[in-house]
Design a protein around this motif. Structure first.
Motif: not given
Lengths: 494, 212
Positions: A418-419, A421-423
């Motif tokens: 889930d990384l 798209n994690n800014t």
């Protein structure tokens, strides 16, 4: 060699894909020579072996009724000399009969011949038939456990008789190969063989009701010897695959160059003794992948993705979990037809990596693992095989069109990661130097900040971007966030 | 291992090991996807899944490594084990041999993986398939507690992936232990380093922790 109208009515064709109202055997029965014609096409020619090899490699056995016969030839269960087919078949079947009798006997049957001190249920004596009985029970239990979970989505493998066949074959193989015994995964090498034989038997039985099959056909496709033939084919396959299941450790010899380059940055997989499968998948990644795609090689190395994490299953099962059965059989056609040494495996492996290379390079550790361990569906299996052949021998194989996995990565993000798209833009002051336009266009979330006192976990590190502008086909990303940081100064530490 | 402590968004690698057919994959699928099926294929090599947890006010991610039952033999587990912060060792209450194998799994784990403070990683024992009503082994809780103490497990749970018994409880218990180890470690070994302010109310301490 291939009859176009065969496609629609082969038993391998899953239900529901057939045209409605179409009797699958209609044409076959009406034109009773069709099966015989295919047989002649495949095996009558004087140069037939080379021709059926070519048919297998180029994916033309997909709807053949004699795939099992071709496999027997590829796996050298049948000799090239057709006049020997019947003898050889008889001989192998008798062999299995004997093996089965030796290993699947009730110890009580022979108990009368033994001293009761040695031969009683409580005896620990290795020579005791009872001891053997308990050991056998344990081994059988282990095999059965995996057989029960073989292709759980296919009804064929839920059948108790089929399960017993699989168990007996694996048990006999284990007893005949005491060094290796049974290893998980063998069951999924055996299952497609059993299934292919079954399909050919089914097709043949339907056809032979009206046609006049030859003596060879009658013998080779006799369902009475399903188990015998499957054992022979499986044993031959295992001749090549055996080292990939072995956990025998040996010191790996390294070339001088390898020694020099690998020592300062030795990875866990580089040190200590190694088993054959680990050596194999590491060679594929460190030599073949490096040769054909330096950037991809650097990327997986930088993320420290050891090839054994995903590669062991790929190789052991001959990609059995990576493709649906219909496609898998086509892959096996090519692997077996190419050579009994399964030399093509390494190149299929690389071709699979290259198919998802854009997605891999755009991804972090988590998403990469997701892609590798839950390999995305591939549209055209033939292109993949062509690619593998081309990689091995570019001079004699046409260059296949560039074929890339294009789907967006949402699936893999939710499964494994889930990384992406994690800014990380808000994190700490970064050394932002330049804008990399392709990074922006990818929407990759970058940034391995060169923080002096920070080291990111490798799983968190972001991809390096080497050759800008080389990306023509890009994986489509869902950009849910604005890219705030604008460059990826590759952190040397990561 | 050290770099783990500097990551502001907790991601814990957790191993799930034990003999073949004890239900490792089923436990993971139950925990991560809230499903159960009798149709799982045998795991070959290794598989993995990610679970996102809400832990107090923050998000914790567990990367679960599902290691095939037969992989204990040979050197291969080494690659899967590194960077692990915690482990579940699973056995099947209906099969005593799987219980006997626990100590072998634990030895394998301890011999290949140590925290930098020379402690072994937090390991929880799972007595799976307790729905089968044949849990002779685990009926004596005191004995099981003693067994855990003797063998370096931080605790044990009777679980059933089928009936969803104790799976998330066991996971929470493990996470708690991992977090505790982590805090101890931060205090004792690297006192001069910036430590993550886990309860900081200021939003966006580590934006990557929050799924947006």
């Amino acid at each position: 060699m291939q009859h176009p109208n065969f496609e629609a009515h082969h038993p391998l064709q899953p239900e529901g894909e057939q045209e409605t109202g179409f009797d699958p055997l209609h044409n076959f029965n009406k034109n009773r020579s069709r099966g015989e014609k295919e047989w002649d096409d495949l095996f009558l020619n004087s140069n037939y072996l080379a021709r059926i090899r070519q048919a297998g490699i180029s994916g033309r056995l997909r709807s053949s009724r004699f795939r099992s016969v071709c496999w027997k030839l590829y796996l050298e269960v049948l000799p090239e000399d057709k006049s020997q087919w019947l003898n050889k078949t008889k001989e192998l079947r008798a062999q299995y009969e004997k093996i089965k009798e030796t290993h699947i006997t009730n110890p009580r049957k022979a108990a009368g011949q033994q001293d009761l001190v040695v031969n009683n249920p409580l005896s620990q004596d290795v020579g005791s038939l009872w001891n053997k009985f308990f050991q056998d029970k344990e081994l059988r239990g282990m095999i059965k456990q995996d057989v029960m979970r073989t292709f759980p989505e296919m009804r064929y493998f839920q059948d108790e008789d089929v399960r017993t066949k699989l168990t007996d074959i694996l048990f006999c193989y284990a007893r005949e190969n005491e060094q290796l015994l049974y290893k998980q995964g063998m069951h999924e090498l055996l299952a497609p063989i059993v299934f292919v034989l079954h399909c050919d038997h089914q097709a043949f039985q339907h056809a032979s009701e009206t046609a006049h099959p030859s003596e060879e056909m009658l013998s080779l496709l006799n369902p009475m010897f399903h188990e015998h033939d499957a054992y022979a084919m499986f044993s031959q396959l295992m001749e090549t695959a055996e080292p990939w299941f072995s956990s025998f450790e040996r010191e790996v010899r390294r070339g001088k160059d390898e020694m020099l380059t690998s020592m300062p940055f030795a990875r866990p997989q580089d040190s200590g003794p190694s088993v054959a499968i680990v050596t194999k998948v590491n060679r594929i990644q460190d030599q073949l992948v490096k040769k054909h795609d330096v950037e991809l090689h650097m990327h997986v190395n930088r993320l420290e993705i050891a090839p054994q994490i995903y590669g062991i299953r790929w190789v052991r099962l001959l990609f059995g979990r990576e493709f649906p059965l219909q496609d898998l059989l086509v892959v096996w056609d090519a692997l077996f037809a190419d050579s009994i040494t399964l030399d093509l495996v390494d190149y299929v492996f690389v071709a699979m990596l290259l198919y998802i290379r854009d997605a891999l390079i755009a991804s972090n550790f988590q998403t990469c693992l997701g892609l590798l361990m839950h390999y995305p569906p591939i549209g055209d299996i033939h292109t993949l095989l062509h690619k593998a052949l081309f990689l091995r021998d570019p001079k004699n194989n046409p260059r296949p069109a560039n074929y890339q996995f294009q789907q967006n990565l949402d699936y893999y993000k939710t499964r494994g990661a889930d990384l992406v798209n994690n800014t990380r833009g808000k994190m700490a002051p970064l050394n932002i130097n330049k804008v990399s336009s392709s990074l922006l266009s990818f929407g990759r979330k970058l940034i391995a900040p060169a923080l002096e006192h920070h080291r990111l976990l490798k799983s968190e590190s972001m991809p390096v971007h080497l050759s800008k502008g080389e990306f023509l086909s890009l994986p489509t990303f869902s950009l849910t966030q604005k890219v705030t940081a604008t460059t990826a100064p590759a952190c040397v530490m990561c | 291992m050290i770099m783990m402590w500097f990551c502001l968004c907790p991601l814990f690698q957790v191993l799930v090991i034990g003999d073949l057919g004890v239900g490792k994959t089923s436990i993971i699928k139950r925990y991560v996807h809230q499903t159960y099926s009798t149709n799982y294929r045998a795991t070959i090599g290794v598989d993995f899944a990610l679970k996102v947890l809400n832990w107090d006010s923050e998000t914790v991610r567990l990367q679960l490594w599902d290691i095939a039952g037969q992989e204990r033999f040979g050197n291969m587990t080494r690659v899967y084990y590194r960077e692990a912060m915690g482990a579940f060792i699973v056995f099947d209450v209906t099969r005593p041999t799987t219980f006997e194998a626990i100590t072998k799994w634990k030895e394998d784990l301890d011999s290949k993986l140590m925290l930098t403070n020379r402690e072994s990683i937090a390991t929880v024992l799972l007595a799976n398939k307790c729905d089968q009503g044949r849990e002779v082994l685990t009926n004596n809780g005191v004995k099981m507690d003693q067994f855990c103490k003797d063998n370096g497990f931080v605790g044990w749970f009777k679980t059933s992936a089928k009936e969803n018994t104790n799976i998330s409880e066991a996971a929470n218990f493990l996470v708690k232990h991992i977090m505790a180890t982590e805090n101890d470690f931060l205090k004792s070994v690297v006192p001069d380093t910036i430590s993550p302010k886990l309860n900081d109310s200021q939003p966006g301490t580590c934006s990557a922790c929050y799924k947006s």
